[in-house]
Design an enzyme around this catalytic site. Sequence first.
Site, PDB file in Angstrom:
ATOM      1  N   ASN A   7      -6.255   0.497   1.673  1.00 20.86           N
ATOM      2  CA  ASN A   7      -6.077   1.846   1.120  1.00 20.86           C
ATOM      3  C   ASN A   7      -4.684   2.328   1.513  1.00 20.86           C
ATOM      4  O   ASN A   7      -4.058   1.777   2.407  1.00 20.86           O
ATOM      5  CB  ASN A   7      -7.172   2.802   1.600  1.00 20.86           C
ATOM      6  CG  ASN A   7      -6.994   3.253   3.029  1.00 20.86           C
ATOM      7  OD1 ASN A   7      -6.787   2.441   3.927  1.00 20.86           O
ATOM      8  ND2 ASN A   7      -7.099   4.543   3.261  1.00 20.86           N
ATOM      9  N   HIS A  31       4.158   1.864  -2.292  1.00 19.82           N
ATOM     10  CA  HIS A  31       3.283   0.956  -1.564  1.00 19.82           C
ATOM     11  C   HIS A  31       4.005   0.322  -0.367  1.00 19.82           C
ATOM     12  O   HIS A  31       5.171  -0.038  -0.456  1.00 19.82           O
ATOM     13  CB  HIS A  31       2.791  -0.167  -2.492  1.00 19.82           C
ATOM     14  CG  HIS A  31       1.844   0.313  -3.540  1.00 19.82           C
ATOM     15  ND1 HIS A  31       0.481   0.315  -3.352  1.00 19.82           N
ATOM     16  CD2 HIS A  31       2.052   0.821  -4.778  1.00 19.82           C
ATOM     17  CE1 HIS A  31      -0.101   0.785  -4.438  1.00 19.82           C
ATOM     18  NE2 HIS A  31       0.831   1.099  -5.315  1.00 19.82           N
TER      19      HIS A  31
END
Length: 186
Positions: free
Chosen positions: A23, A34
């Site tokens: 997550n 990310h």
Amino acid sequence: MDAHQTLPDYIKLGLDILFIGINPGIRSAKIGHHFAGHSNRFWKLLNETSLVPHHVTYEDDRRLTEWGLGFTNIVSRTTKGSGSLTKPDYLAGREALGARIRHFQPRILALLGMTLYPILFPKSPSSGKIAYQPSSRVKIGLCSETFEGAKVVLLPNPSGRNAHYSYQEMLKGFQELDRIRRNLQN
């Protein structure tokens, strides 16, 4: 921080590799990229392979689809750490991930975290229970199982919080992923 803040998936039809994280972390969600944590080693590991044609950073995350790579997470909710996630989070995440894999049909799933293996391949699939600790038989590299028709490669979580694997062990896993991809392209 907004508890609903998350990161977009970067995915398209027929990717060679779909990287699957647990997550989003707080820093990654806050800046919108990310694996953007200061101590995260994902980008360094990626750059030491031929998976990308030139040096990339977290700011290039959305460009990875140009090279047949993509990103998603098993759980989209941002937390300080995966310890805040619950069994229902993982069960719902596994179901949603299965739907994404069936739709987009990536060839290889690169699981970024050894704890993702028992979530995708629970010991008792019929019971709906998930075992959270990988068994001793789970190793870095290509798994014998597939998930929704895609090959599965298990890699350690590149987070700086993961002290269970050395950088060299992680790098060997990324290099194996690179070899597997090249073999599929031949």
